[in-house]
Design an enzyme around this catalytic site. Structure first.
Site, PDB file in Angstrom:
ATOM      1  N   GLU A 181      50.080 -22.969   8.385  1.00  0.00           N
ATOM      2  CA  GLU A 181      50.633 -21.610   8.508  1.00  0.00           C
ATOM      3  C   GLU A 181      49.729 -20.744   9.373  1.00  0.00           C
ATOM      4  O   GLU A 181      50.192 -19.964  10.195  1.00  0.00           O
ATOM      5  CB  GLU A 181      50.781 -20.978   7.119  1.00  0.00           C
ATOM      6  CG  GLU A 181      51.822 -21.645   6.246  1.00  0.00           C
ATOM      7  CD  GLU A 181      52.060 -20.891   4.941  1.00  0.00           C
ATOM      8  OE1 GLU A 181      51.268 -20.005   4.595  1.00  0.00           O
ATOM      9  OE2 GLU A 181      53.065 -21.204   4.269  1.00  0.00           O
ATOM     10  N   PHE A 182      48.428 -20.904   9.165  1.00  0.00           N
ATOM     11  CA  PHE A 182      47.459 -20.055   9.870  1.00  0.00           C
ATOM     12  C   PHE A 182      47.600 -20.234  11.384  1.00  0.00           C
ATOM     13  O   PHE A 182      47.586 -19.275  12.162  1.00  0.00           O
ATOM     14  CB  PHE A 182      46.040 -20.436   9.411  1.00  0.00           C
ATOM     15  CG  PHE A 182      45.016 -19.354   9.577  1.00  0.00           C
ATOM     16  CD1 PHE A 182      44.884 -18.669  10.771  1.00  0.00           C
ATOM     17  CD2 PHE A 182      44.157 -19.026   8.542  1.00  0.00           C
ATOM     18  CE1 PHE A 182      43.927 -17.673  10.933  1.00  0.00           C
ATOM     19  CE2 PHE A 182      43.203 -18.022   8.689  1.00  0.00           C
ATOM     20  CZ  PHE A 182      43.091 -17.354   9.885  1.00  0.00           C
ATOM     21  N   MET A 183      47.745 -21.483  11.792  1.00  0.00           N
ATOM     22  CA  MET A 183      47.713 -21.755  13.236  1.00  0.00           C
ATOM     23  C   MET A 183      48.986 -21.346  13.970  1.00  0.00           C
ATOM     24  O   MET A 183      49.066 -21.468  15.193  1.00  0.00           O
ATOM     25  CB  MET A 183      47.354 -23.215  13.475  1.00  0.00           C
ATOM     26  CG  MET A 183      45.892 -23.431  13.150  1.00  0.00           C
ATOM     27  SD  MET A 183      45.376 -25.095  13.466  1.00  0.00           S
ATOM     28  CE  MET A 183      43.664 -25.008  12.977  1.00  0.00           C
ATOM     29  N   ARG A 229      50.350 -11.743   6.221  1.00  0.00           N
ATOM     30  CA  ARG A 229      49.827 -12.712   5.253  1.00  0.00           C
ATOM     31  C   ARG A 229      49.213 -12.069   4.012  1.00  0.00           C
ATOM     32  O   ARG A 229      48.502 -12.741   3.253  1.00  0.00           O
ATOM     33  CB  ARG A 229      48.803 -13.621   5.944  1.00  0.00           C
ATOM     34  CG  ARG A 229      49.359 -14.388   7.132  1.00  0.00           C
ATOM     35  CD  ARG A 229      50.527 -15.293   6.785  1.00  0.00           C
ATOM     36  NE  ARG A 229      50.973 -16.080   7.935  1.00  0.00           N
ATOM     37  CZ  ARG A 229      51.944 -16.971   7.905  1.00  0.00           C
ATOM     38  NH1 ARG A 229      52.600 -17.212   6.778  1.00  0.00           N
ATOM     39  NH2 ARG A 229      52.296 -17.633   8.984  1.00  0.00           N
ATOM     40  N   ARG A 246      43.039  -6.395  16.583  1.00  0.00           N
ATOM     41  CA  ARG A 246      44.491  -6.242  16.719  1.00  0.00           C
ATOM     42  C   ARG A 246      45.207  -7.490  16.188  1.00  0.00           C
ATOM     43  O   ARG A 246      46.181  -7.382  15.437  1.00  0.00           O
ATOM     44  CB  ARG A 246      44.851  -6.009  18.195  1.00  0.00           C
ATOM     45  CG  ARG A 246      46.303  -5.672  18.369  1.00  0.00           C
ATOM     46  CD  ARG A 246      46.652  -5.492  19.832  1.00  0.00           C
ATOM     47  NE  ARG A 246      47.983  -4.932  19.993  1.00  0.00           N
ATOM     48  CZ  ARG A 246      48.581  -4.762  21.161  1.00  0.00           C
ATOM     49  NH1 ARG A 246      47.939  -5.085  22.277  1.00  0.00           N
ATOM     50  NH2 ARG A 246      49.789  -4.266  21.218  1.00  0.00           N
ATOM     51  N   GLU A 265      37.952 -29.377  12.034  1.00  0.00           N
ATOM     52  CA  GLU A 265      37.409 -30.732  11.869  1.00  0.00           C
ATOM     53  C   GLU A 265      38.515 -31.753  12.112  1.00  0.00           C
ATOM     54  O   GLU A 265      39.712 -31.458  11.937  1.00  0.00           O
ATOM     55  CB  GLU A 265      36.787 -30.908  10.483  1.00  0.00           C
ATOM     56  CG  GLU A 265      37.773 -31.028   9.347  1.00  0.00           C
ATOM     57  CD  GLU A 265      37.075 -31.322   8.016  1.00  0.00           C
ATOM     58  OE1 GLU A 265      36.824 -30.363   7.276  1.00  0.00           O
ATOM     59  OE2 GLU A 265      36.804 -32.503   7.720  1.00  0.00           O
TER      60      GLU A 265
END
Ligand code: FAD
Length: 239
Positions: A83-85, A193, A184, A95
């Site tokens: 989700e973050f990416m 999030r 930003r 890693e």
């Protein structure tokens, strides 16, 4: 085989930062002061600068919030990284499951994590589970992760490449990464999030990415308190 480790938390460390409220000010002031804005580049933001930051935030003049940088080290389950990416306005290094043997560290929800989803799509609420549901989740996660990691190890021991053996590992395994963002981009990330009262556009994030976002926000608030205050005062809308 090393024993699996089960965690219910995430790690966020601020590795380095060049980020302060005054970075917003000199960038904004070039607009009206040209070269004279250079003189203010080293000056610390004071109470009289609050109004300018608030104005920029309220009217969504976003680019002055880009002249800064924060690098975070994050450990979280792979489903969080996925989700973050999606947040493309950031730089990442993670890693590799091809270049190193992945450690047996897995996420298991604990009793702080609501288990049952109610409500309609896109507007879910989550409520606690029953003791039986918590017990079931805990047992199933531990069993399946342990089995998966044993398969992984058996394949590695038989000479199978790491990039093939990892096929069996679940998305609840922890990974680690560095992510670098400016304020930003971070505000855009936080607006999507985290779930907070009083936001103009409420979001309904997965709890585990929200845990990461909350820790990142805490570091940012300490670095750029006026900017963070203006962000909150204007409904947590990314400028
Ligand atoms: C609660 C929630 C549920 C979600 N569910 C799903 C889902 O079911 N499926 C799914 O695929 N995704 C899902 N997402 C991911 C979502 O669609 C976004 O990809 C993610 O939140 C990143 O947001 P962003 O594009 O604003 O961030 P960034 O990529 O960091 O972009 C920041 C801003 O830059 C601008 N920008 C960046 N790239 C472009 C571009 N190519 N064109 C134009 N402008 C651009 C936009 O203004 C954008 O807001 C979900 C997100 C949330 C918060």
């Amino acid at each position: 085989m090393s024993e699996p480790i089960f965690r219910s938390d995430v790690t966020v460390e601020l590795v380095r930062a060049a980020a302060q409220d005054s970075d917003v000010l000199f960038a904004a002031r070039v607009s009206t002061q040209g070269e004279q804005s250079l003189e203010g580049a080293d000056h610390e933001a004071g109470a009289r600068d609050k109004g300018l930051i608030n104005y920029l935030m309220r009217d969504r003049h976003g680019s002055p919030f880009e002249h800064n940088s924060m690098t975070f080290y994050v450990q979280a389950p792979i489903f969080v990284f996925r989700e973050f990416m999606r947040h493309r306005i950031a730089s990442y290094n993670e890693e590799s499951g091809r270049y190193r043997e992945l450690r047996p560290v897995f996420y298991v929800p604990n009793e702080d994590r609501n288990l049952v989803q109610i409500g309609k799509t896109g507007h879910y609420e989550f409520i606690p589970g029953t003791p039986e549901q918590y017990e079931l989740v805990d047992r199933e996660v531990r069993q399946s992760c342990t089995q998966a990691y044993e398969s992984y190890q058996r394949m590695l021991e038989a000479g199978v490449a790491r990039e093939v053996a990892r096929t069996v590992l679940p998305v609840t395994i922890y990974s680690s990464m560095y992510v670098t963002m400016n304020a930003r981009a971070l505000m855009n990330f936080l607006s999507l999030r985290t779930m907070r009262e009083g936001t103009h556009f409420p979001s309904f994030p997965q709890r585990e990415i929200e845990m990461v976002a909350e820790k990142m926000e805490q570091f940012w608030v300490d670095l750029m308190p006026m900017t963070a205050e203006a962000f909150n005062a204007n409904g947590r809308v990314a400028p």
